[in-house]
Design an enzyme around this catalytic site. Sequence first.
Site, PDB file in Angstrom:
ATOM      1  N   GLU A   1      33.251  54.958  36.198  1.00  0.00           N
ATOM      2  CA  GLU A   1      33.858  54.109  35.165  1.00  0.00           C
ATOM      3  C   GLU A   1      32.803  53.478  34.278  1.00  0.00           C
ATOM      4  O   GLU A   1      33.045  53.183  33.109  1.00  0.00           O
ATOM      5  CB  GLU A   1      34.732  53.047  35.860  1.00  0.00           C
ATOM      6  CG  GLU A   1      35.538  52.166  34.929  1.00  0.00           C
ATOM      7  CD  GLU A   1      34.788  50.883  34.585  1.00  0.00           C
ATOM      8  OE1 GLU A   1      35.133  50.246  33.578  1.00  0.00           O
ATOM      9  OE2 GLU A   1      33.846  50.541  35.326  1.00  0.00           O
TER      10      GLU A   1
ATOM     11  N   GLN B   1      34.030  36.609  41.363  1.00  0.00           N
ATOM     12  CA  GLN B   1      34.085  37.877  42.074  1.00  0.00           C
ATOM     13  C   GLN B   1      32.702  38.275  42.606  1.00  0.00           C
ATOM     14  O   GLN B   1      32.583  38.873  43.678  1.00  0.00           O
ATOM     15  CB  GLN B   1      34.606  38.942  41.098  1.00  0.00           C
ATOM     16  CG  GLN B   1      34.870  40.309  41.662  1.00  0.00           C
ATOM     17  CD  GLN B   1      35.282  41.255  40.542  1.00  0.00           C
ATOM     18  OE1 GLN B   1      34.453  41.776  39.811  1.00  0.00           O
ATOM     19  NE2 GLN B   1      36.579  41.454  40.396  1.00  0.00           N
TER      20      GLN B   1
ATOM     21  N   HIS C   1      45.468  46.882  40.034  1.00  0.00           N
ATOM     22  CA  HIS C   1      44.395  45.895  39.895  1.00  0.00           C
ATOM     23  C   HIS C   1      44.100  45.203  41.224  1.00  0.00           C
ATOM     24  O   HIS C   1      42.939  44.956  41.559  1.00  0.00           O
ATOM     25  CB  HIS C   1      44.766  44.870  38.829  1.00  0.00           C
ATOM     26  CG  HIS C   1      45.015  45.471  37.477  1.00  0.00           C
ATOM     27  ND1 HIS C   1      44.097  46.307  36.860  1.00  0.00           N
ATOM     28  CD2 HIS C   1      46.075  45.381  36.637  1.00  0.00           C
ATOM     29  CE1 HIS C   1      44.583  46.696  35.691  1.00  0.00           C
ATOM     30  NE2 HIS C   1      45.778  46.144  35.537  1.00  0.00           N
ATOM     31  N   LEU C   2      45.128  44.909  41.989  1.00  0.00           N
ATOM     32  CA  LEU C   2      44.933  44.277  43.287  1.00  0.00           C
ATOM     33  C   LEU C   2      44.215  45.220  44.244  1.00  0.00           C
ATOM     34  O   LEU C   2      43.394  44.779  45.062  1.00  0.00           O
ATOM     35  CB  LEU C   2      46.286  43.842  43.861  1.00  0.00           C
ATOM     36  CG  LEU C   2      46.273  43.049  45.161  1.00  0.00           C
ATOM     37  CD1 LEU C   2      45.389  41.812  45.049  1.00  0.00           C
ATOM     38  CD2 LEU C   2      47.694  42.653  45.560  1.00  0.00           C
ATOM     39  N   ALA C   3      44.499  46.513  44.156  1.00  0.00           N
ATOM     40  CA  ALA C   3      43.818  47.495  45.000  1.00  0.00           C
ATOM     41  C   ALA C   3      42.311  47.419  44.805  1.00  0.00           C
ATOM     42  O   ALA C   3      41.531  47.461  45.771  1.00  0.00           O
ATOM     43  CB  ALA C   3      44.324  48.898  44.673  1.00  0.00           C
ATOM     44  N   ASP C   4      41.896  47.276  43.570  1.00  0.00           N
ATOM     45  CA  ASP C   4      40.473  47.193  43.256  1.00  0.00           C
ATOM     46  C   ASP C   4      39.840  45.957  43.895  1.00  0.00           C
ATOM     47  O   ASP C   4      38.740  46.003  44.444  1.00  0.00           O
ATOM     48  CB  ASP C   4      40.310  47.161  41.734  1.00  0.00           C
ATOM     49  CG  ASP C   4      38.884  47.391  41.297  1.00  0.00           C
ATOM     50  OD1 ASP C   4      38.179  48.178  41.940  1.00  0.00           O
ATOM     51  OD2 ASP C   4      38.471  46.769  40.310  1.00  0.00           O
ATOM     52  N   GLN C   5      40.554  44.826  43.863  1.00  0.00           N
ATOM     53  CA  GLN C   5      40.020  43.567  44.378  1.00  0.00           C
ATOM     54  C   GLN C   5      39.927  43.558  45.900  1.00  0.00           C
ATOM     55  O   GLN C   5      39.079  42.857  46.470  1.00  0.00           O
ATOM     56  CB  GLN C   5      40.898  42.398  43.919  1.00  0.00           C
ATOM     57  CG  GLN C   5      41.027  42.250  42.420  1.00  0.00           C
ATOM     58  CD  GLN C   5      39.702  41.926  41.761  1.00  0.00           C
ATOM     59  OE1 GLN C   5      38.966  41.082  42.231  1.00  0.00           O
ATOM     60  NE2 GLN C   5      39.405  42.594  40.658  1.00  0.00           N
TER      61      GLN C   5
ATOM     62  N   HIS D   1      38.237  52.822  37.855  1.00  0.00           N
ATOM     63  CA  HIS D   1      37.573  51.570  38.201  1.00  0.00           C
ATOM     64  C   HIS D   1      37.510  51.401  39.722  1.00  0.00           C
ATOM     65  O   HIS D   1      36.460  51.079  40.299  1.00  0.00           O
ATOM     66  CB  HIS D   1      38.354  50.422  37.567  1.00  0.00           C
ATOM     67  CG  HIS D   1      37.582  49.166  37.375  1.00  0.00           C
ATOM     68  ND1 HIS D   1      37.414  48.241  38.381  1.00  0.00           N
ATOM     69  CD2 HIS D   1      36.928  48.668  36.302  1.00  0.00           C
ATOM     70  CE1 HIS D   1      36.698  47.219  37.933  1.00  0.00           C
ATOM     71  NE2 HIS D   1      36.388  47.457  36.677  1.00  0.00           N
TER      72      HIS D   1
END
Length: 339
Positions: free
Chosen positions: A10, A100, A283-287, A308
């Site tokens: 990415e 983060q 997006h939550l999967a990434d976090q 990402h």
Amino acid sequence: MITIDGSRGEGGGQILRTALALSLVTGRPFRIENIRAGRRKPGLMRQHLTAVSAAAQIGHAEFKGGEIGSMRLAFAPRPAEAGHYHFAVGTAGSTTLVLQTVLPALMLADGPSELVLEGGTHNPMAPPFDFLERAFLPLLGKIGPNVTATLDRPGFYPAGGGQVTVRIEPAKALRKLELLERGHVVSRTARAAVANLDPKIAERELKVVGEKLGWPKESLKVAQLRDSHGPGNALTIEIESEAVTEVFTGFGERGVTAETVAERVVGEAKEYIEADGIPVGRHLADQLLIPMALAGGGKFRTLEPTPHTQTNAEVIREFIDVEIRMSEQAKDDWAIEIG
């Protein structure tokens, strides 16, 4: 020393932030080259420099290459130290992206910490405060640490000027998280917030949400924010289920109608609603990847992982000896298993 190509996958600032975060946790130094090489303005921007500075302060690190526009950075930390910290991103740079970067180390530190972060709190291309507070931090609590975030003052792009206070009670050990079903929907809310703008903008956005999702008026709320430094508009759709809360956000921008903003957010929320009980949005999967990798394992179901997320997994593997498997179970139904 670990060497990372910042243009891989990415190719964004997430590669740098993940490397900084895991360098602090593991104590392993790294060198990153070609930082954001494919972006319109390559190299380090102000919010990236704030993340580097914050990580260096918490980890008493030595680093080289920390200038605006730099495409190389070498970073060597010492053990991270809990404490009270104040970091100002400047303008509307994202406070949540700085958080983060330093949160993984502080949630494993030897004492509690408090962070005061100034800058943007509701930014396009970054997790907004509402997502952090309602979706991510409750799941992080299930893994171990108790982290609370307070929005002291909103900060919208481009004026910024927001402030967030974060309190972190670390965990002695992290627990594995398994999240395979979302369960029954407990509540659903659409909130259109405006700061220094006509509230009719929010009303127009909520009209689209009501019509497209068939939600009743009591689920649609207008919020007028009084203490913002500049104008701003954020439409947030929140779906609280038994196992997880998901949050989808869109931002008003010059030249884009309120209806268009709403239709974009509704599209994202509708995809999730119709996804056969899948609990974790993209997006939550990434976090979730970093805390679950630090916990040594876990599993969740999600929609098709973004580039990402895939790039984030690659960087995690550079620092932690953990397997991250992403497999398609059915159409738009993926399992991500760690450990």
